[in-house]
Write a protein that holds these residues in place. Structure first.
Motif, short mmCIF file in Angstrom:
data_model
loop_
_atom_site.label_atom_id
_atom_site.label_comp_id
_atom_site.label_asym_id
_atom_site.label_seq_id
_atom_site.Cartn_x
_atom_site.Cartn_y
_atom_site.Cartn_z
N LEU A 227 0.83 -1.21 0.00
CA LEU A 227 0.00 0.00 0.00
C LEU A 227 0.87 1.26 0.00
CD1 LEU A 227 -2.80 1.37 0.31
CD2 LEU A 227 -2.54 1.13 2.78
N CYS A 237 -5.17 6.33 0.12
CA CYS A 237 -5.35 6.00 1.52
C CYS A 237 -5.22 7.24 2.41
CB CYS A 237 -4.33 4.94 1.94
SG CYS A 237 -4.46 4.42 3.66
N ASN A 240 -8.30 9.33 1.91
CA ASN A 240 -9.45 8.66 2.51
C ASN A 240 -9.47 8.85 4.02
OD1 ASN A 240 -11.77 7.03 2.34
ND2 ASN A 240 -10.62 5.20 2.87
N THR A 241 -8.31 8.77 4.65
CA THR A 241 -8.23 8.93 6.10
C THR A 241 -8.61 10.35 6.52
OG1 THR A 241 -6.48 7.26 6.22
CG2 THR A 241 -6.72 8.73 8.11
N GLU A 341 -12.71 4.47 -5.43
CA GLU A 341 -11.70 4.08 -4.45
C GLU A 341 -11.52 2.56 -4.44
OE1 GLU A 341 -11.05 3.80 0.38
OE2 GLU A 341 -13.02 4.21 -0.50
N ASN A 361 -6.18 0.00 4.33
CA ASN A 361 -6.87 1.22 3.97
C ASN A 361 -8.10 1.43 4.85
OD1 ASN A 361 -7.51 3.51 2.12
ND2 ASN A 361 -9.26 2.22 1.62
N SER A 365 -8.76 4.49 7.73
CA SER A 365 -9.88 5.42 7.57
C SER A 365 -10.87 5.30 8.71
CB SER A 365 -10.58 5.17 6.23
OG SER A 365 -11.11 3.86 6.17
#
Length: 409
Positions: A227, A237, A240-241, A341, A361, A365
């Motif tokens: 990742l 990622c 997204n977080t 995503e 991921n 998140s």
């Protein structure tokens, strides 16, 4: 500015997944299961309020649903990459069916306490960490790579309709008949979903021989490395977080924003939630076409920009009709984000690592959700009920910045 190989538009959306065979059954299982989830999610807080007057205890029921992702999300992804995903999914649903059936019986017998609600929420989400990661890894085995975007859009749109427009509205009717009925129906949906998944016939995935003595910790570390080393996935990622922190800040205080700042009451709150759900469905229906026109990463950036603008309007314009419109747009762009995503992750991750990369991921998140809820409450208390929307807008703008390395070579 150039796009990545996975953004080459003529190839990405050219294949349409067939409803016959594995995808149709997987879609049906996901939608039926989400219907049950919608029933349970709406019924559990109502049950909790009837058992205790403590806001803390009621909120702990929700928190118990977040904690397993933080504790076991990475482990669930590692296990999903080691086992047959189809068998793992139907086995998990079978266990969840048994748990919900027992819980429904306990409600009928009036033997339920807050402690049991906490345990149930925790165990169900712990099982979900394996189920969701296995489902993400299973989809590419029943759908051609070129059809993943449309397949994800159809899955998520169907789940939204089932959970938002079918499941939740049925709860008052079912509770009126019997307090345990929503949970009994949820158990039945798990059983049907398990049968549908078990009937899927997908080609067995080739697995490289596992080195002797390989541990789950090493498997998890490998997924995190993959990742981190992929520029697109790393940017995705990170964004997204950050975005999820803003989303949680908004969700935690939205009822206060609508009923307190807009003075729109419970009917106004219902209106904005409905608008968000309708927008999400519309976004799911349009996600494939939008991605085909502009490419996945550009669609993600454009969606976040529009969501940031919607949040600024929400936090500055004191009007319920405006709030309804901007939350519909916000929901549509949120579904566009979700579809692209997941699809990008499936396209760019080696099949043998998909469960672990997806888990890393999701875990990051989800870990931001409690922080976002606390941030929203603190900001609202300090500067006013409309300011969480503005704080969320700033975080979504940070998400745009985090995504730029995925778009620019």
């Amino acid at each position: 500015m150039t796009t990545n190989d996975s953004d080459l538009r003529p190839a990405v959306e050219s294949a349409v997944p067939s409803w016959r065979g594995g995808f149709g059954r997987l879609w049906s299982a996901a939608v039926v299961s989400r219907l049950g989830d919608g029933l349970r999610t709406a019924a559990l807080p109502l049950l909790a309020v009837g058992l205790t007057d403590s806001p803390l205890l009621v909120s702990l029921v929700t928190a118990a649903g977040f904690l397993p992702w933080i504790l076991f999300g990475l482990l669930g992804g590692a296990i999903a990459d080691r086992v047959d995903q189809r068998r793992a999914m139907w086995a998990v649903d079978a266990v969840r069916c048994a748990l919900m059936a027992c819980f429904a019986l306990a409600v009928w017998l009036d033997e339920v306490g807050v402690a049991l609600l906490l345990v149930l929420a925790f165990v169900l989400t712990t099982l979900q960490t394996l189920f969701d990661n296995a489902a993400t890894a299973l989809l590419p085995t029943v759908v051609p790579t070129a059809g993943l975007g449309r397949a994800n859009a159809r899955l998520m749109t169907g789940q939204t309709i089932a959970g938002t427009f079918l499941g939740a509205p049925l709860v008052p009717l079912l509770i009126g008949l019997s307090a345990g009925l929503p949970f009994a129906v949820d158990a039945a949906t798990y059983l049907l979903a398990a049968a549908l998944v078990a009937s899927i016939r997908s080609a067995p995935r080739e697995r490289a021989p596992r080195p002797p003595g390989r541990t789950l910790r090493q498997d998890i570390a490998e997924g995190i490395r993959v990742l981190w080393r992929d520029r697109v996935l790393r940017s995705l990622c990170t964004a997204n977080t950050v975005v999820n922190i803003g989303m949680s800040a908004l969700i935690a205080t939205l009822v206060l924003h609508v009923t307190g700042w807009l003075h729109a009451g419970h009917s106004g709150y219902a209106a904005v939630l409905t608008a968000y759900g309708v927008g999400s469905v519309a976004g799911g229906l349009a996600a494939g076409r939008i991605s085909e026109l502009v490419g996945r990463t550009r669609a993600l950036v454009a969606g976040l920009v529009l969501q940031s603008c919607a949040l600024i309007v929400l936090g500055t314009v004191r009007s319920l009709p405006v709030a309804v419109v901007v939350l519909a747009l916000f929901g549509a762009m949120g579904m566009l984000w979700n579809v692209n995503e997941v699809t990008l992750m499936q396209e760019r991750t080696p099949a043998a690592l998909l469960g672990r990369v997806s888990a890393a991921n999701r875990t990051l998140s989800t870990a931001g959700a409690p922080l976002g809820a606390l941030l929203g409450g603190a900001v609202a208390a300090a500067w006013g009920l409309n300011t969480p929307a503005l704080a969320a807008a700033a975080l979504f703008a940070c998400g745009v910045i985090a995504l730029l390395p995925a778009v620019i070579n």
